[in-house]
Design an enzyme around this catalytic site. Sequence first.
Site, PDB file in Angstrom:
ATOM      1  N   SER A 111      18.786   9.565  33.763  1.00 43.54           N
ATOM      2  CA  SER A 111      17.575   8.750  33.634  1.00 43.54           C
ATOM      3  C   SER A 111      16.383   9.541  34.136  1.00 43.54           C
ATOM      4  CB  SER A 111      17.746   7.435  34.402  1.00 43.54           C
ATOM      5  OG  SER A 111      16.724   6.528  34.057  1.00 43.54           O
ATOM      6  N   ASN A 112      15.288   8.871  34.407  1.00 42.59           N
ATOM      7  CA  ASN A 112      14.060   9.526  34.888  1.00 42.59           C
ATOM      8  C   ASN A 112      13.312   8.516  35.751  1.00 42.59           C
ATOM      9  OD1 ASN A 112      11.974   8.036  33.205  1.00 42.59           O
ATOM     10  ND2 ASN A 112      13.361   8.769  31.609  1.00 42.59           N
TER      11      ASN A 112
END
Length: 223
Positions: free
Chosen positions: A29-30
């Site tokens: 993810s980020n």
Amino acid sequence: TGPRDLEGLQVVVSAGPTREYLDPVRYISNPSSGKMGFAVAQEARDRGARVTLVTGPVNLPDPSGMRVVRIESALELRGAVLAAAQDADLVVMTAAVADYRAAEQQHEKQAKVAGDVSLHLTPNPDILAELGTNKGSRVLVGFAMETHAGVERAALKAQRKNADFILLNYPTQAGTAFGGDDNQVTLVRADGSHEDWPRTSKREVARRLLDEAARLMRGAASS
Ligand code: C5P
């Protein structure tokens, strides 16, 4: 109270990160906070639009007065955005979509092994580009985060994805973009023309974004 210039219009906004699960307990993810997309959705709602907000996992409550769809993966985001975009006048993609997902998602937690492991990743579909191939009279807006050659890269992106404009921001400035309450963006059109906007709150960036989109929608309606 401000203008109700989006009365009767349908607006779709994507926000936040996506999560690409490798197995039931691990994902790629980020750090996208969702704040920019939520600000666009709230501003559009306050200007009279019917809003669908499609968001990845973020620490923000559902805003009132709009339809909120919570998703995790890029494929789920794609499904929800394409469905909602059917009768939309404006789609704003602020979501930080993961570029890749696991080629094969494991259904059981993978045990640790000695030594290196490699991950086999496969590209996610580009949702904004897909919307662009079947643009109709919809106005399409994207965001882009670049570390260098921002304007040229953003203009090429706007062209390639057939977006009306892209708001370019940089991950490196303190207090802006990922997680912050402010943002400093450059509006970039496909023809390379661009405007630097001052550093301001995400809500004010949303306001200016919708001013520009409203102008384009009025243009589309009168042509
Ligand atoms: O190509 P890049 O990821 O920099 O483009 C950013 C813009 O494209 C954003 O508006 C983002 O929401 C959108 N995007 C998308 N689907 C992807 C990747 C990005 O719609 N798979």
